[in-house]
Design a protein around this motif. Sequence first.
Motif, PDB file in Angstrom:
ATOM      1  N   LEU A  54       0.807  -1.212   0.000  1.00 52.49           N
ATOM      2  CA  LEU A  54       0.000   0.000   0.000  1.00 52.49           C
ATOM      3  C   LEU A  54       0.847   1.273   0.000  1.00 52.49           C
ATOM      4  O   LEU A  54       0.626   2.176  -0.815  1.00 52.49           O
ATOM      5  CB  LEU A  54      -0.947  -0.001   1.202  1.00 52.49           C
ATOM      6  CG  LEU A  54      -2.006  -1.108   1.211  1.00 52.49           C
ATOM      7  CD1 LEU A  54      -2.803  -1.074   2.513  1.00 52.49           C
ATOM      8  CD2 LEU A  54      -2.942  -0.976   0.020  1.00 52.49           C
ATOM      9  N   ALA A  58       1.248   4.032  -3.025  1.00 51.48           N
ATOM     10  CA  ALA A  58       0.766   5.393  -2.777  1.00 51.48           C
ATOM     11  C   ALA A  58       1.834   6.415  -3.150  1.00 51.48           C
ATOM     12  O   ALA A  58       1.552   7.440  -3.783  1.00 51.48           O
ATOM     13  CB  ALA A  58       0.376   5.545  -1.309  1.00 51.48           C
ATOM     14  N   ALA A 154      -9.759   0.253   0.708  1.00 46.59           N
ATOM     15  CA  ALA A 154      -8.398  -0.185   0.388  1.00 46.59           C
ATOM     16  C   ALA A 154      -8.390  -1.095  -0.826  1.00 46.59           C
ATOM     17  O   ALA A 154      -7.524  -0.974  -1.710  1.00 46.59           O
ATOM     18  CB  ALA A 154      -7.789  -0.916   1.586  1.00 46.59           C
ATOM     19  N   ALA A 158      -6.646  -0.233  -4.369  1.00 41.53           N
ATOM     20  CA  ALA A 158      -5.584  -1.118  -4.863  1.00 41.53           C
ATOM     21  C   ALA A 158      -5.838  -1.523  -6.305  1.00 41.53           C
ATOM     22  O   ALA A 158      -4.907  -1.605  -7.107  1.00 41.53           O
ATOM     23  CB  ALA A 158      -5.486  -2.350  -3.974  1.00 41.53           C
ATOM     24  N   SER A 161      -4.906   1.587  -8.524  1.00 40.76           N
ATOM     25  CA  SER A 161      -3.687   2.358  -8.323  1.00 40.76           C
ATOM     26  C   SER A 161      -2.596   2.100  -9.338  1.00 40.76           C
ATOM     27  O   SER A 161      -1.806   2.994  -9.641  1.00 40.76           O
ATOM     28  CB  SER A 161      -3.113   2.078  -6.930  1.00 40.76           C
ATOM     29  OG  SER A 161      -2.717   0.718  -6.852  1.00 40.76           O
ATOM     30  N   LEU A 241      -4.948   4.732  -0.354  1.00 36.22           N
ATOM     31  CA  LEU A 241      -3.965   3.666  -0.105  1.00 36.22           C
ATOM     32  C   LEU A 241      -3.190   3.943   1.184  1.00 36.22           C
ATOM     33  O   LEU A 241      -2.992   3.038   2.012  1.00 36.22           O
ATOM     34  CB  LEU A 241      -2.992   3.560  -1.280  1.00 36.22           C
ATOM     35  CG  LEU A 241      -3.538   2.971  -2.580  1.00 36.22           C
ATOM     36  CD1 LEU A 241      -2.509   3.119  -3.693  1.00 36.22           C
ATOM     37  CD2 LEU A 241      -3.912   1.502  -2.403  1.00 36.22           C
TER      38      LEU A 241
END
Length: 301
Positions: A54, A58, A154, A158, A161, A241
């Motif tokens: 994570l 990020a 989350a 994910a 991202s 994230l």
Amino acid sequence: MSPMMLLAVYGAALVVSSVAGGALTQRVAMTHTRAQLAMSLVSGLMLGIAFFHLLPHAVLTLGIHHGLTTVMSWTMGGLIVMLLLLRILHFHQPDYPAEAIAVCEHGHDHGHKHGAAETGVPAAREVTSVMAPGVSWRGVLIGLTFHTFIDGVALGAALLSAPHGHQQQLLGFGVFLAILLHKPLDAMSIVALMKASGTTASSQTRANLLFAFVCPLGALLFYFYAMGLGGSGELVIASALAFSAGAFVCIALSDLLPEVQFHSHDRVKLTAVFLLGIALAFMMANTAAKHSHAIASLSPV
């Protein structure tokens, strides 16, 4: 597989695992050692996902020069928010209610440091009374609902991202796996407390079903919200994230630290499965990094 298809598959699996965990509690008493082994494994996996998956994604989303302070601020925000929820609602406990848990597989004290020898109270029962005095199933349900909604955010972040492909799928799978292994334990806590409070089986089933759909709903809402932002969605995704990473760290340590502090039994097994969880997260991150480097080496200059 497209992010939307992955979201549908992951959401269905999370619903099934959560419902199964709650249903199991209605029929089978969860033993203390098994619960602690599961929590140690999941704690290690969640910490690994936070630090190896994570947070790096990020930072990469925003760029290390301009985004590091933003990422760490949101990480601290996630940790603080989850800590405040734990303080207010007391929804995470290292053990299940005494009425719903077997004292231990072998029926004896494994060295819990709560003064069981002085009081004559069985170890697993005393841990519950010391760690969670006056805990209400309603407070646990509300707190875990907030927690599982953040898990859904989350998962949605994910899946959005990274560029579509192997790396994105591993990031999404890592987050999914941590949630998948954790949801049955959360559902067990809710149903076990409801069962110990004397609620009807139908009420337990309804609460279990509603709770099971919160995480997929959170993932779906965040996914469509971020998609609708267009180019400005990167900041939102990176912030989600980072916030989720802070929440993961807080939840993982809330499970792990009471075990380290109060329990002296099965140290080798519990430490081994904790490290196994971290190793799993590291291996997935390492696999994704190697795949990305291989693709970069094949790309034309």
